[in-house]
Design a protein around this motif. Structure first.
Motif, PDB file in Angstrom:
ATOM      1  N   TYR A  39     -18.949  13.569 -73.314  1.00  0.00           N
ATOM      2  CA  TYR A  39     -19.129  12.114 -73.430  1.00  0.00           C
ATOM      3  C   TYR A  39     -20.487  11.763 -74.035  1.00  0.00           C
ATOM      4  O   TYR A  39     -20.584  10.993 -74.995  1.00  0.00           O
ATOM      5  CB  TYR A  39     -18.974  11.454 -72.061  1.00  0.00           C
ATOM      6  N   ARG A  40     -21.556  12.319 -73.468  1.00  0.00           N
ATOM      7  CA  ARG A  40     -22.907  11.933 -73.918  1.00  0.00           C
ATOM      8  C   ARG A  40     -23.152  12.369 -75.364  1.00  0.00           C
ATOM      9  O   ARG A  40     -23.789  11.646 -76.135  1.00  0.00           O
ATOM     10  CB  ARG A  40     -23.958  12.507 -72.972  1.00  0.00           C
ATOM     11  N   GLU A  41     -22.663  13.546 -75.718  1.00  0.00           N
ATOM     12  CA  GLU A  41     -22.837  13.984 -77.106  1.00  0.00           C
ATOM     13  C   GLU A  41     -22.043  13.093 -78.055  1.00  0.00           C
ATOM     14  O   GLU A  41     -22.499  12.790 -79.159  1.00  0.00           O
ATOM     15  CB  GLU A  41     -22.391  15.442 -77.242  1.00  0.00           C
ATOM     16  N   ALA A  42     -20.869  12.667 -77.632  1.00  0.00           N
ATOM     17  CA  ALA A  42     -20.032  11.829 -78.504  1.00  0.00           C
ATOM     18  C   ALA A  42     -20.688  10.482 -78.771  1.00  0.00           C
ATOM     19  O   ALA A  42     -20.801  10.053 -79.929  1.00  0.00           O
ATOM     20  CB  ALA A  42     -18.657  11.642 -77.870  1.00  0.00           C
ATOM     21  N   VAL A  43     -21.108   9.788 -77.728  1.00  0.00           N
ATOM     22  CA  VAL A  43     -21.669   8.449 -77.949  1.00  0.00           C
ATOM     23  C   VAL A  43     -23.019   8.531 -78.661  1.00  0.00           C
ATOM     24  O   VAL A  43     -23.369   7.636 -79.435  1.00  0.00           O
ATOM     25  CB  VAL A  43     -21.784   7.652 -76.634  1.00  0.00           C
ATOM     26  N   PHE A  69     -15.440  13.954 -81.596  1.00  0.00           N
ATOM     27  CA  PHE A  69     -14.128  14.431 -81.182  1.00  0.00           C
ATOM     28  C   PHE A  69     -14.094  14.851 -79.712  1.00  0.00           C
ATOM     29  O   PHE A  69     -13.028  14.895 -79.107  1.00  0.00           O
ATOM     30  CB  PHE A  69     -13.692  15.603 -82.058  1.00  0.00           C
ATOM     31  N   GLY A  70     -15.233  15.183 -79.151  1.00  0.00           N
ATOM     32  CA  GLY A  70     -15.271  15.578 -77.743  1.00  0.00           C
ATOM     33  C   GLY A  70     -14.976  14.447 -76.785  1.00  0.00           C
ATOM     34  O   GLY A  70     -14.660  14.675 -75.610  1.00  0.00           O
ATOM     35  N   LEU A  71     -15.061  13.201 -77.278  1.00  0.00           N
ATOM     36  CA  LEU A  71     -14.825  12.053 -76.402  1.00  0.00           C
ATOM     37  C   LEU A  71     -13.399  12.038 -75.869  1.00  0.00           C
ATOM     38  O   LEU A  71     -13.165  11.680 -74.715  1.00  0.00           O
ATOM     39  CB  LEU A  71     -15.095  10.766 -77.192  1.00  0.00           C
ATOM     40  N   PHE A  72     -12.453  12.449 -76.698  1.00  0.00           N
ATOM     41  CA  PHE A  72     -11.042  12.250 -76.350  1.00  0.00           C
ATOM     42  C   PHE A  72     -10.553  13.234 -75.295  1.00  0.00           C
ATOM     43  O   PHE A  72      -9.844  12.838 -74.368  1.00  0.00           O
ATOM     44  CB  PHE A  72     -10.213  12.240 -77.627  1.00  0.00           C
ATOM     45  N   PRO A  73     -10.924  14.511 -75.337  1.00  0.00           N
ATOM     46  CA  PRO A  73     -10.609  15.368 -74.194  1.00  0.00           C
ATOM     47  C   PRO A  73     -11.477  15.086 -72.972  1.00  0.00           C
ATOM     48  O   PRO A  73     -11.091  15.423 -71.847  1.00  0.00           O
ATOM     49  CB  PRO A  73     -10.855  16.786 -74.721  1.00  0.00           C
ATOM     50  N   LEU A  92     -13.418   3.295 -78.312  1.00  0.00           N
ATOM     51  CA  LEU A  92     -14.287   2.419 -77.533  1.00  0.00           C
ATOM     52  C   LEU A  92     -13.866   2.378 -76.073  1.00  0.00           C
ATOM     53  O   LEU A  92     -14.711   2.407 -75.166  1.00  0.00           O
ATOM     54  CB  LEU A  92     -14.255   1.008 -78.115  1.00  0.00           C
ATOM     55  N   THR A  93     -12.569   2.296 -75.820  1.00  0.00           N
ATOM     56  CA  THR A  93     -12.083   2.202 -74.450  1.00  0.00           C
ATOM     57  C   THR A  93     -12.460   3.433 -73.647  1.00  0.00           C
ATOM     58  O   THR A  93     -12.967   3.337 -72.512  1.00  0.00           O
ATOM     59  CB  THR A  93     -10.553   2.019 -74.430  1.00  0.00           C
ATOM     60  N   ILE A  94     -12.215   4.619 -74.204  1.00  0.00           N
ATOM     61  CA  ILE A  94     -12.535   5.850 -73.479  1.00  0.00           C
ATOM     62  C   ILE A  94     -14.034   5.959 -73.247  1.00  0.00           C
ATOM     63  O   ILE A  94     -14.496   6.333 -72.161  1.00  0.00           O
ATOM     64  CB  ILE A  94     -12.003   7.068 -74.245  1.00  0.00           C
ATOM     65  N   ALA A  95     -14.828   5.628 -74.267  1.00  0.00           N
ATOM     66  CA  ALA A  95     -16.287   5.675 -74.086  1.00  0.00           C
ATOM     67  C   ALA A  95     -16.736   4.705 -73.004  1.00  0.00           C
ATOM     68  O   ALA A  95     -17.619   5.020 -72.191  1.00  0.00           O
ATOM     69  CB  ALA A  95     -16.978   5.352 -75.411  1.00  0.00           C
ATOM     70  N   PHE A  96     -16.140   3.524 -72.959  1.00  0.00           N
ATOM     71  CA  PHE A  96     -16.478   2.525 -71.945  1.00  0.00           C
ATOM     72  C   PHE A  96     -16.134   3.032 -70.543  1.00  0.00           C
ATOM     73  O   PHE A  96     -16.943   2.931 -69.605  1.00  0.00           O
ATOM     74  CB  PHE A  96     -15.724   1.241 -72.252  1.00  0.00           C
TER      75      PHE A  96
END
Length: 566
Positions: free
Chosen positions: A306-310, A286-290, A332-336
């Motif tokens: 980011y790093r914890e999310a992926v 869930f941390g990826l989105f903020p 996927l887009t946000i992580a990319f």
């Protein structure tokens, strides 16, 4: 001004711009008695983001980057942004707040896919995210979508769009009073600065963060609102952003996250209900989105999230497959994008290959004709139009060139572009410019034109260059040869007559950049610190198994497909 080779817009970016021009300038009716055109995205990320205003906000981000690519040609960007913002003042922009009054009468009839969005013990008695619940106790019904107690995401994303407009155009258009549509056809007067001041002041009095839907505060929306305040301060000289870092320390790290005894992040909440003092969801994903909004404000926090999310789903591990059966590609887009922002090449390459197999990018003619000059990413939806939210977000990959570019977009203001020689009066959408920047060492304006509408190629056109030091001393070359089809219109303006097509122009202006210093570069951690952060972003086989199972079940058409039940 840009240094090095001239930035150039790719054919895909030019095609996306052409399609968004069509969307923005084609009249449609966003009033209570009308309905937006079907190409405005009302389907992505249902039930939270499936409203047409999110197409407006997601489409605006690219213009902050476009204005850095072609700082000498921003007129079209400003026109499109004005149309996006105008729609954001309408009934349909605020349709959820203006129609979803009180508790959702369908609470007991929600589809099963919503179960992961609602605390398990409250199923059937609790509103799903996306239901704004205007007037639910202890609040009264509030008719103003901006001046409400809740509805944070409405004014937060709107303020971010307003700040982008100011950064791109330098114009005070939206700092003059405008009317916002409210309940029962009432209107309310606001300005850009007024919205930012109200948001910041309300946030200061609500340390846990103002609500989006009543009873729910979201890290995703609050981080976007904070980013809008940051850019507002940089463009208006205001002081509103202080509430975001305070919220991160006093609320986000205490109420929205969990940590183990060693200080490692264990989970991030999807949202927090301050009435119940309860966070829903607890997954690192869930941390990826903020994170995409946090990164320009707090670079270290953005990288941690980011790093914890992926790591939580193994996307950064070469030996694990990237499983993502959901149609909505946002995760996927946000992580990319963040992988590239933080120089995580391994993850960027892995996710990039996955997205390339599903993005469905193609050129088309939105009018049904033979000019296939528009471009969009259709993904796997099988729909006649590219979904505005997902296509616009994924397009950012073609505008962000390398590590730190997203940070620089919000923290390095190029105010010199407002005084530099600038192209105006371009006959868009027949002709556009893929290159438009001032070479300050040579004192030249460099332009590369293209046919934005294929059928107009070869037709006569003209454009102006304004803000010249002296029009009397200008020289013009086209395609490497002296070009004489131009005339002086005033002491600082010339007009060039030409044909629509692929042409290179070097216009000797004598203009020099007056900047005495460059803005700061993003703070980057040392190599050992980054390695330590990556090591802490551990991958648990049990956690991955749970995440993969949730994705495989596609239990929610939203980011929460990774979540364990709350």
């Amino acid at each position: 001004m840009p240094e090095g080779p001239a930035p150039r817009l790719s054919p895909e970016v030019r095609g996306w711009l052409r399609h968004l021009w069509r969307k923005a300038t084609t009249p449609d009716d966003w009033s209570r008695g009308g309905e937006p055109h079907p190409w405005w995205d009302r389907k992505s990320m249902e039930p939270m983001l499936s409203f047409p205003r999110f197409d407006l906000s997601e489409s605006s981000y690219a213009f902050l980057l476009l204005a850095k690519k072609t700082p000498a040609w921003r007129e079209v960007y400003t026109q499109i942004l004005d149309e996006l913002l105008r729609r954001h003042t309408t009934f349909w922009a605020a349709v959820d707040w203006l129609t979803q009054i009180g508790p959702d009468p369908d609470r007991a009839r929600y589809p099963k896919r919503y179960k992961r969005l609602i605390p398990k013990d409250l199923w059937g008695r609790y509103d799903v995210p996306g239901w704004t619940a205007n007037g639910i106790p202890p609040w009264d019904v509030e008719p103003d979508p901006i001046g409400a107690t809740g509805n944070l995401f409405f004014r937060g994303f709107f303020n971010l769009m307003l700040a982008i407009h100011r950064s791109v155009s330098g114009e005070a258009t939206w700092d003059r009073p405008f009317a916002m549509a409210g309940l029962e056809d009432r209107t309310f007067s606001w300005t850009h600065r007024g919205i930012a001041d109200y948001l910041s002041g309300q946030w200061a009095e609500t340390p846990l963060g103002p609500h989006c839907e009543n009873t729910k505060a979201w890290p995703f929306c609050l981080s976007a609102a904070g980013l809008g305040l940051l850019l507002t301060d940089r463009t208006l000289g205001s002081r509103t952003h202080h509430v975001y870092p305070r919220w991160v320390e006093s609320a986000f790290k205490r109420k929205f996250t969990t940590w183990d005894a060693r200080g490692n992040l264990r989970g991030v909440a999807l949202y927090y209900d301050p009435l119940l003092d309860r966070a829903h969801g607890n997954h690192r994903m869930f941390g990826l989105f903020p994170a995409i909004y946090a990164a320009p404000q707090d670079r270290a926090l953005g990288e941690l999230l980011y790093r914890e999310a992926v790591a939580s789903v193994g996307w950064d591990k070469r030996w694990l497959p990237i499983l993502y059966p959901a149609k909505d590609p946002r995760g996927l887009t946000i992580a990319f994008l963040l992988a590239r922002e933080y120089g995580d090449d391994t993850t960027a390459q892995r996710i990039g290959r996955k997205l390339a197999r599903m993005d469905g990018g193609r050129f088309f003619d939105g009018s049904g004709g033979s000019d296939a000059d528009e471009f969009g990413h259709f993904f796997r939806y099988g729909e006649p139009w590219p979904r505005g939210q997902e296509s616009a977000l994924y397009l950012l990959k073609d505008l962000l060139d390398g590590e730190g570019d997203w940070w620089r977009a919000f923290n390095e203001e190029d105010v010199e572009k407002f005084a530099a020689p600038t192209v105006t009066g371009c006959d868009y959408p027949r002709m556009g410019f893929a290159v438009a920047w001032n070479d300050t060492e040579r004192g030249e304006l460099r332009l590369e034109s293209y046919a934005a509408t294929s059928s107009a190629r070869g037709e006569a056109t003209r454009f102006r260059v304004e803000q010249l030091p002296s029009s009397a001393s200008v020289l013009v070359r086209r395609d490497g040869a002296d070009f004489g089809a131009w005339r002086v219109l005033g002491p600082d303006t010339i007009e060039i007559q030409t044909a629509i097509g692929d042409h290179r122009y070097e216009i000797v202006t004598g203009w020099r950049d007056t900047e005495t210093s460059r803005a700061a570069r993003p703070e980057t951690a040392s190599a050992p610190a980054v390695a330590a952060a990556a090591a802490r972003a551990r991958t648990s086989p049990i956690e991955i198994a749970g995440a993969v199972a949730a994705v495989a079940r596609a239990s929610a058409a939203c980011p929460c497909c990774f979540a364990a039940p709350g």
